[in-house]
Motif scaffolding. Structure first.
Motif, PDB file in Angstrom:
ATOM      1  N   ALA A  45     -58.419  32.368  50.036  1.00  0.00           N
ATOM      2  CA  ALA A  45     -58.015  33.530  50.829  1.00  0.00           C
ATOM      3  C   ALA A  45     -58.758  33.559  52.166  1.00  0.00           C
ATOM      4  O   ALA A  45     -58.194  33.969  53.194  1.00  0.00           O
ATOM      5  N   ASP A  46     -59.995  33.083  52.161  1.00  0.00           N
ATOM      6  CA  ASP A  46     -60.776  33.062  53.407  1.00  0.00           C
ATOM      7  C   ASP A  46     -60.166  32.133  54.458  1.00  0.00           C
ATOM      8  O   ASP A  46     -60.481  32.250  55.652  1.00  0.00           O
TER       9      ASP A  46
ATOM     10  N   ASP B 240     -57.198  32.027  55.552  1.00  0.00           N
ATOM     11  CA  ASP B 240     -56.315  32.781  56.451  1.00  0.00           C
ATOM     12  C   ASP B 240     -57.046  33.138  57.736  1.00  0.00           C
ATOM     13  O   ASP B 240     -56.538  32.946  58.838  1.00  0.00           O
ATOM     14  N   GLU B 241     -58.256  33.647  57.551  1.00  0.00           N
ATOM     15  CA  GLU B 241     -59.065  34.050  58.690  1.00  0.00           C
ATOM     16  C   GLU B 241     -59.490  32.848  59.530  1.00  0.00           C
ATOM     17  O   GLU B 241     -59.494  32.896  60.756  1.00  0.00           O
TER      18      GLU B 241
ATOM     19  N   ALA C 161     -57.860  30.072  59.817  1.00  0.00           N
ATOM     20  CA  ALA C 161     -56.686  29.610  60.555  1.00  0.00           C
ATOM     21  C   ALA C 161     -56.474  30.451  61.815  1.00  0.00           C
ATOM     22  O   ALA C 161     -56.221  29.913  62.908  1.00  0.00           O
ATOM     23  N   ALA C 162     -56.610  31.775  61.660  1.00  0.00           N
ATOM     24  CA  ALA C 162     -56.413  32.679  62.808  1.00  0.00           C
ATOM     25  C   ALA C 162     -57.463  32.396  63.880  1.00  0.00           C
ATOM     26  O   ALA C 162     -57.173  32.360  65.080  1.00  0.00           O
TER      27      ALA C 162
ATOM     28  N   LYS D   5     -53.040  24.717  65.177  1.00  0.00           N
ATOM     29  CA  LYS D   5     -53.093  25.074  63.758  1.00  0.00           C
ATOM     30  C   LYS D   5     -54.279  24.416  63.070  1.00  0.00           C
ATOM     31  O   LYS D   5     -54.662  23.296  63.421  1.00  0.00           O
TER      32      LYS D   5
ATOM     33  N   ILE E 297     -51.205  30.537  51.857  1.00  0.00           N
ATOM     34  CA  ILE E 297     -51.719  30.016  53.131  1.00  0.00           C
ATOM     35  C   ILE E 297     -50.600  29.217  53.789  1.00  0.00           C
ATOM     36  O   ILE E 297     -50.140  28.211  53.220  1.00  0.00           O
TER      37      ILE E 297
ATOM     38  N   ASP F  81     -50.381  28.992  57.594  1.00  0.00           N
ATOM     39  CA  ASP F  81     -50.676  28.648  58.990  1.00  0.00           C
ATOM     40  C   ASP F  81     -51.628  27.454  59.068  1.00  0.00           C
ATOM     41  O   ASP F  81     -52.809  27.604  59.353  1.00  0.00           O
ATOM     42  N   TYR F  82     -51.088  26.259  58.780  1.00  0.00           N
ATOM     43  CA  TYR F  82     -51.916  25.054  58.822  1.00  0.00           C
ATOM     44  C   TYR F  82     -51.007  23.852  59.050  1.00  0.00           C
ATOM     45  O   TYR F  82     -49.779  23.957  58.975  1.00  0.00           O
TER      46      TYR F  82
END
Ligand SMILES: Nc1ncnc2c1ncn2[C@@H]1O[C@H](COP(=O)(O)OP(=O)(O)OP(=O)(O)O)[C@@H](O)[C@H]1O
Ligand SMILES: O=P(O)(O)OC[C@H]1O[C@H](OP(=O)(O)OP(=O)(O)O)[C@H](O)[C@@H]1O
Ligand SMILES: [Mg+2]
Length: 324
Positions: A118-119, A121-122, A124-125, A134, A154, A156-157
């Motif tokens: 989950a971490d 996501d941050e 990636a942003a 990306k 996830i 955004d990669y």
């Protein structure tokens, strides 16, 4: 050798090779490579209509998927990665207890606040904001990665396909994180990487695998049954013991309870005189011995076997059931 022969694909190099050869040898299955060690085809001594193909673990998966081999030994990681419809294309007959390795998501140890998927996501942003591209994941497990990242939400990669030394990618600046296989963790540690807490994608080991799409002629089925019977007999032997004891016939009525409690059997039927022979699981031996001694049994001996052939075995049954 005929066109209807059974083709068995065996690792010819890499991590699985030695263990696979030892596995077949234990089952009394000895390869004969007619033209010496550089010959990539062989036969099995004493089992007719078998052709052995010596291949890389990855090529074995390809042959099983297309039906160019009937049976093979390979890693589950490669099966799940390379065959999109694995459950339709192959039947995993049994795990083999070697070639253990985990496919994992690993990030730089320096990312101290990043512990879970989950971490990411941050992360990636953050990468997007700072660098305008990306987040990059280096791996050769492209399909396993896509599936796992999607499950974890996830999106955004970008995957950077890696053909080797994947663990070096973050250090070299060609990716931010990796998905790769690990056993001891030494390579990850050497590259200052850590596995995310929920980052184990697959716990893999070597498996004996059957192809559903191979041409299963009657001769191939018969040869497979002979091979699987030996493999099963070796495993059955390894996990079983024989107990012999001198038991007073007056006390033999107490046997039934012991057999039932510990799932043991009388392979030669009810004892006729004092000599009592029991087959049982190796793990229950000492409990059964204690039970027998409570019945006054004497001269109790315990023996292991090389092979224990049952009328049927789970491996052959599983294969024939699947082939229909
Ligand atoms: N520590 C490990 N690292 C990699 N693979 C392992 C490890 N332990 C077990 N394996 C299993 O062995 C399989 C084959 O790996 P191996 O590296 O031996 O293949 P290879 O024939 O050398 O191919 P390549 O050259 O592509 O690595 C893996 O897919 C995996 O199932
Ligand atoms: O956790 P560890 O015990 O350190 O093992 C993991 C390493 O072993 C494998 O590489 P391999 O030696 O097969 O070389 P390769 O990259 O050429 O396949 C794998 O790709 C990892 O790099
Ligand atoms: Mg390798």
């Amino acid at each position: 050798m005929t066109e209807s022969s059974l083709i068995i694909a065996v690792p010819s190099k890499g991590r699985l090779q030695e263990n696979a050869a030892a596995f077949f040898a234990r089952a009394g299955l000895v390869f004969t490579q007619s033209r010496g060690a550089r010959d990539y085809r062989g036969t099995l001594a004493g089992v007719p209509n078998v052709e052995v193909a010596f291949l890389s673990a990855s090529e074995i998966v390809t042959r099983l998927a297309t039906g160019a081999a009937h049976l093979g030994i390979t890693g589950e990681d490669l099966i799940r990665e390379q065959i999109s419809d694995a459950d339709a294309a192959v039947e995993i007959l049994t795990p083999l207890g070697f070639g253990n390795a985990n496919v994992v998501v690993a990030v730089p140890q320096a990312w101290i606040d990043v512990r879970t998927m989950a971490d990411l996501d941050e992360v990636a942003a953050d990468i997007r904001a700072r660098h305008g591209y990306k987040m990059r994941v280096a791996t050769k497990y492209v399909n396993l990665t896509r599936r796992f990242f999607a499950e974890k939400g996830i999106a955004d990669y970008r995957i950077v396909e890696s053909l080797g030394a994947t663990e070096g990618a973050p250090g070299a600046g060609s990716a931010e994180l990796i998905v790769d296989i690990t056993t001891t963790g030494a390579t990850l540690a050497a590259n200052a990487l850590k596995v995310l807490d929920d980052g184990v994608i697959l716990r893999s080991e070597a498996n004996l695998v059957a192809s559903v799409r191979a041409p299963w002629s009657p001769a191939a089925r018969e040869a497979a049954s002979a091979v699987l019977a030996r493999i099963a007999a070796e495993e059955e032997a390894r996990t079983s013991r024989e107990i012999r004891a001198a038991l007073d016939p007056d006390r033999a009525s107490g046997l039934a309870g012991i057999l039932e409690d510990f799932g043991a059997t009388l392979p030669f039927g009810e004892p006729e005189g004092r000599e009592t022979v029991i087959h049982c699981k190796a793990s229950r031996v000492f409990e059964i011995v204690a039970g027998l001694q409570n019945l006054g049994a004497r001269n109790v001996t315990v023996r292991a076997f090389d092979y224990l052939f049952r009328p049927t075995n789970a491996l052959t049954e599983r294969l024939l059931r699947r082939l229909g």
